[in-house]
Design an enzyme around this catalytic site. Structure first.
Site, PDB file in Angstrom:
ATOM      1  N   GLY A   1     -41.582  -3.139  -1.025  1.00  0.00           N
ATOM      2  CA  GLY A   1     -42.667  -2.939  -0.061  1.00  0.00           C
ATOM      3  C   GLY A   1     -42.244  -2.069   1.118  1.00  0.00           C
ATOM      4  O   GLY A   1     -42.982  -1.165   1.521  1.00  0.00           O
TER       5      GLY A   1
ATOM      6  N   ASP B   1     -34.654   2.678  -2.825  1.00  0.00           N
ATOM      7  CA  ASP B   1     -35.898   2.643  -3.607  1.00  0.00           C
ATOM      8  C   ASP B   1     -36.951   3.638  -3.114  1.00  0.00           C
ATOM      9  O   ASP B   1     -38.006   3.785  -3.749  1.00  0.00           O
ATOM     10  CB  ASP B   1     -36.518   1.238  -3.563  1.00  0.00           C
ATOM     11  CG  ASP B   1     -35.748   0.235  -4.419  1.00  0.00           C
ATOM     12  OD1 ASP B   1     -34.995   0.674  -5.308  1.00  0.00           O
ATOM     13  OD2 ASP B   1     -35.920  -0.971  -4.181  1.00  0.00           O
TER      14      ASP B   1
ATOM     15  N   LYS C   1     -43.361  -2.025  -6.915  1.00  0.00           N
ATOM     16  CA  LYS C   1     -42.751  -1.768  -8.231  1.00  0.00           C
ATOM     17  C   LYS C   1     -42.177  -3.041  -8.818  1.00  0.00           C
ATOM     18  O   LYS C   1     -41.910  -4.026  -8.111  1.00  0.00           O
ATOM     19  CB  LYS C   1     -41.633  -0.717  -8.123  1.00  0.00           C
ATOM     20  CG  LYS C   1     -40.463  -1.080  -7.191  1.00  0.00           C
ATOM     21  CD  LYS C   1     -39.383  -1.936  -7.789  1.00  0.00           C
ATOM     22  CE  LYS C   1     -38.384  -2.407  -6.749  1.00  0.00           C
ATOM     23  NZ  LYS C   1     -37.542  -3.519  -7.142  1.00  0.00           N
TER      24      LYS C   1
HETATM   25  O1  C5P Z   1     -31.070   0.984   0.182  1.00  0.00           O
HETATM   26  P1  C5P Z   1     -31.650  -0.285   0.735  1.00  0.00           P
HETATM   27  O2  C5P Z   1     -31.563  -0.358   2.221  1.00  0.00           O
HETATM   28  O3  C5P Z   1     -33.025  -0.584   0.231  1.00  0.00           O
HETATM   29  O4  C5P Z   1     -30.728  -1.445   0.183  1.00  0.00           O
HETATM   30  C1  C5P Z   1     -30.716  -2.712   0.770  1.00  0.00           C
HETATM   31  C2  C5P Z   1     -29.428  -3.410   0.435  1.00  0.00           C
HETATM   32  O5  C5P Z   1     -29.414  -3.739  -0.949  1.00  0.00           O
HETATM   33  C3  C5P Z   1     -28.176  -2.594   0.643  1.00  0.00           C
HETATM   34  O6  C5P Z   1     -27.729  -2.697   1.966  1.00  0.00           O
HETATM   35  C4  C5P Z   1     -27.224  -3.246  -0.334  1.00  0.00           C
HETATM   36  O7  C5P Z   1     -26.723  -4.459   0.215  1.00  0.00           O
HETATM   37  C5  C5P Z   1     -28.114  -3.621  -1.483  1.00  0.00           C
HETATM   38  N1  C5P Z   1     -28.123  -2.599  -2.554  1.00  0.00           N
HETATM   39  C6  C5P Z   1     -26.993  -2.480  -3.354  1.00  0.00           C
HETATM   40  N2  C5P Z   1     -26.985  -1.539  -4.352  1.00  0.00           N
HETATM   41  C7  C5P Z   1     -28.054  -0.761  -4.593  1.00  0.00           C
HETATM   42  C8  C5P Z   1     -29.229  -0.882  -3.799  1.00  0.00           C
HETATM   43  C9  C5P Z   1     -29.221  -1.829  -2.788  1.00  0.00           C
HETATM   44  O8  C5P Z   1     -26.008  -3.185  -3.149  1.00  0.00           O
HETATM   45  N3  C5P Z   1     -27.995   0.135  -5.578  1.00  0.00           N
END
Ligand code: C5P
Length: 311
Positions: free
Chosen positions: A114, A149, A18
């Site tokens: 990814g 995501d 994306k």
């Molecule tokens: O949810 P995911 O594991 O993909 O997110 C990775 C990192 O990105 C989170 O641990 C956080 O540090 C950051 N993140 C964030 N706010 C979001 C999405 C992701 O701070 N809305």
């Protein structure tokens, strides 16, 4: 329950990467996540996952394709975690097993979701493999436990995301958009980019700014120039602070005929919007010739989310 797949038969799933057409970010919440207002578009850069039955309690993954050496094949792998999570919710981890083969094309740690695409593919593939009668809403809820995501990777197309980016509503989008993706030869860690955002924006608002109305209007009417004018990414200054060399890539895209260029999500992939397919071909040739990036690739969007493929 629907029928489980026959022994040894591979269930195949394709999941897309994306780009965030708009990514507005508010101040970090107590749980560390940042509130977002974002417009996702799924792009035709795909990871392909195959899964078949394994003995009960056994979950394995083999990763092939581009940058596969950068993806962990251990219990931290998002596709494996997705398979185990689905199993634990439907009958127990020890009651099922999965052998996964993952072919990567989506840039690894590139800002194109990814890993989330792989988790989404594993959820769809394992639900089919094991004959679990689930529905899209249930899968999206499970996906949100794996990463912010993942729900969009399941849904695909074009969507507005709020909350952590996982509260989704579809966005009306006409036509197809032609992109050129410049993939630098380094990765950027998403948490590190959000931390850099915090440092650069000590007074970030509690609620993120709204996505530009003009972007939604441009998508609804299929007007690529209006869409290009309203691309915005609040994480871009943070990505540039960590990797100043990205400026050169963005400038090169601007000088080579793109309508607009943007860092994709937390980067470092840079996404350039072209006026049409021919313009995208010319732009990708020009950017490749400069030798600034590991690779340059064309993609179009929107495309669907994680989908079963014919075996
Ligand atoms: O949810 P995911 O594991 O993909 O997110 C990775 C990192 O990105 C989170 O641990 C956080 O540090 C950051 N993140 C964030 N706010 C979001 C999405 C992701 O701070 N809305």
């Amino acid at each position: 329950m629907t029928a489980t797949a026959p022994p040894n038969e591979w269930v195949k799933v394709r999941a897309a990467g994306k780009v965030n057409l708009a990514l507005r970010v508010g101040a970090a919440r107590p749980d560390g996540y940042h509130p977002l207002a974002t417009v996702f578009q799924a792009l035709s850069v795909f990871d392909d996952l195959g899964v078949r039955h394994a003995p009960a309690g056994r979950y394995t993954i083999r990763i092939v394709g581009e940058q596969s050496d950068l993806v962990p094949a251990d219990a931290t792998n998002l596709a494996l975690r997705a398979a185990r999570l689905l199993a634990s919710r439907y009958g127990g981890e020890d009651a099922r097993g999965a052998e996964i083969v993952l072919k990567k094309t989506i840039p690894v740690t590139g800002g194109m979701a990814g890993g989330s695409a792989d988790a989404a593919a594993a959820l769809v593939g394992c639900a089919t493999l094991w004959g679990i009668d689930t529905d899209p809403d249930e899968l999206r809820e499970l996906g949100a436990e794996l990463g912010a995501d993942v729900p969009f990777s399941l849904m695909g197309s074009t969507a507005l995301g709020t909350g952590r980016g996982d509260d989704l509503v579809p966005v009306l989008s006409r036509g197809s958009y032609h992109w050129v993706l410049a993939l630098p030869d380094f990765e950027l860690s998403t948490p590190a980019v959000f931390r850099a955002f915090d440092e650069l924006n000590p007074d970030a608002p509690e609620h993120p700014p709204e996505v530009p109305g003009g972007l939604l209007e441009g998508l609804a009417s299929g007007d690529v120039r209006t869409v290009a004018r309203h691309l915005v990414n609040d994480l871009q200054p943070a990505a540039l602070a960590l990797r100043p060399g990205l400026r050169e890539v963005l400038d090169a895209g601007a000088d080579s005929g793109s309508l607009a260029g943007i860092v994709s999500g937390s980067g470092p992939t840079c996404a350039f919007l072209a006026a049409n397919e021919d313009a995208a071909v010319r732009l990708s040739v020009a950017l490749s010739g400069l030798g600034l990036c590991r690779t340059v690739r064309r993609a179009s969007g929107p495309v669907p989310g994680a989908r079963l493929q014919a075996s």
